[in-house]
Design an enzyme around this catalytic site. Sequence first.
Site, PDB file in Angstrom:
ATOM      1  N   GLU A  12       2.581   6.442   2.193  1.00  0.00           N
ATOM      2  CA  GLU A  12       3.127   6.785   1.614  1.00  0.00           C
ATOM      3  C   GLU A  12       3.866   5.928   1.287  1.00  0.00           C
ATOM      4  O   GLU A  12       3.859   4.638   1.833  1.00  0.00           O
ATOM      5  CB  GLU A  12       4.284   7.834   2.029  1.00  0.00           C
ATOM      6  CG  GLU A  12       4.384   8.969   1.519  1.00  0.00           C
ATOM      7  CD  GLU A  12       4.598   9.687   0.419  1.00  0.00           C
ATOM      8  OE1 GLU A  12       4.560   8.643  -0.260  1.00  0.00           O
ATOM      9  OE2 GLU A  12       4.324  11.020   0.693  1.00  0.00           O
ATOM     10  N   CYS A  36       2.219  13.618  -1.538  1.00  0.00           N
ATOM     11  CA  CYS A  36       0.883  13.003  -0.603  1.00  0.00           C
ATOM     12  C   CYS A  36       0.034  13.305  -1.978  1.00  0.00           C
ATOM     13  O   CYS A  36      -0.689  13.796  -2.034  1.00  0.00           O
ATOM     14  CB  CYS A  36       0.064  14.575   0.538  1.00  0.00           C
ATOM     15  SG  CYS A  36      -0.942  13.817   1.189  1.00  0.00           S
TER      16      CYS A  36
END
Length: 248
Positions: free
Chosen positions: A113, A2
């Site tokens: 993402e 992340c």
Amino acid sequence: MCGRYASARDKHQLLEEFQVELDGDPDKELGPDYNVAPTKNVYAVLSRVPKEAERAVRQLRVMKWGLVPAWAKDPSVGSRMINARIETVAEKPSYRQAFAKRRCLLPADGYFEWMPVEGDKKKKQPYFIHPADGGVLAMAGLYEFWKDPGREEDDPLKWLVTCTVITTDAEDDLGRIHDRMPMMIEPERWAEWLDPKLTDAKLASGLLVPAQPGRLTADPVSTDVNNVRNNGPDLIKPLSPEDDSGLF
């Protein structure tokens, strides 16, 4: 991993959402950030026992994203420690003590993402992954204190407070985009996760349960998010059907 997320809720909203008892940084207020990147200041929810107090108090603090272990010689290592893998967080020296004693929640509206575009390996499409119900995403995190040996004891910058996001394997629907995702903590587990009296690594690990399928949804968004200098609500706005028709 992340490496980018959005956190647009203001301090008042977070204080209420997380039932915070103490504003740990009353003189600091972060503006809405739709492109939170490593080394930026972020909000974190934690529980600590204040001086001369008898119990832990839930508080909201401002920290720097990128954990710097207490024993680090240089705080620059934090830029490489933005994530801690759930598989090793309880054993790795960099995170072991924090996992046992300094756990926190990192509020987010969602995270980003990137997935390779079919037929063009050099091109990646960003996705904004967020709770399907529009609620807050409480990412499991750790925090740490680092003492700057080069500063005087009364220097307000003597102590640096940093944090990291714990990651896990992505659930099936999201795994097609990226194989890792932030570990979420559901509201009914917040108190246990934040409890500083819980120092048993096995018990703490048991509170980390991957998100249920369907809990999160992913929307393709503009590549403007690729540049950390870009910010604003347009970064999390889903692409129109016409814009994303060429992704697959």
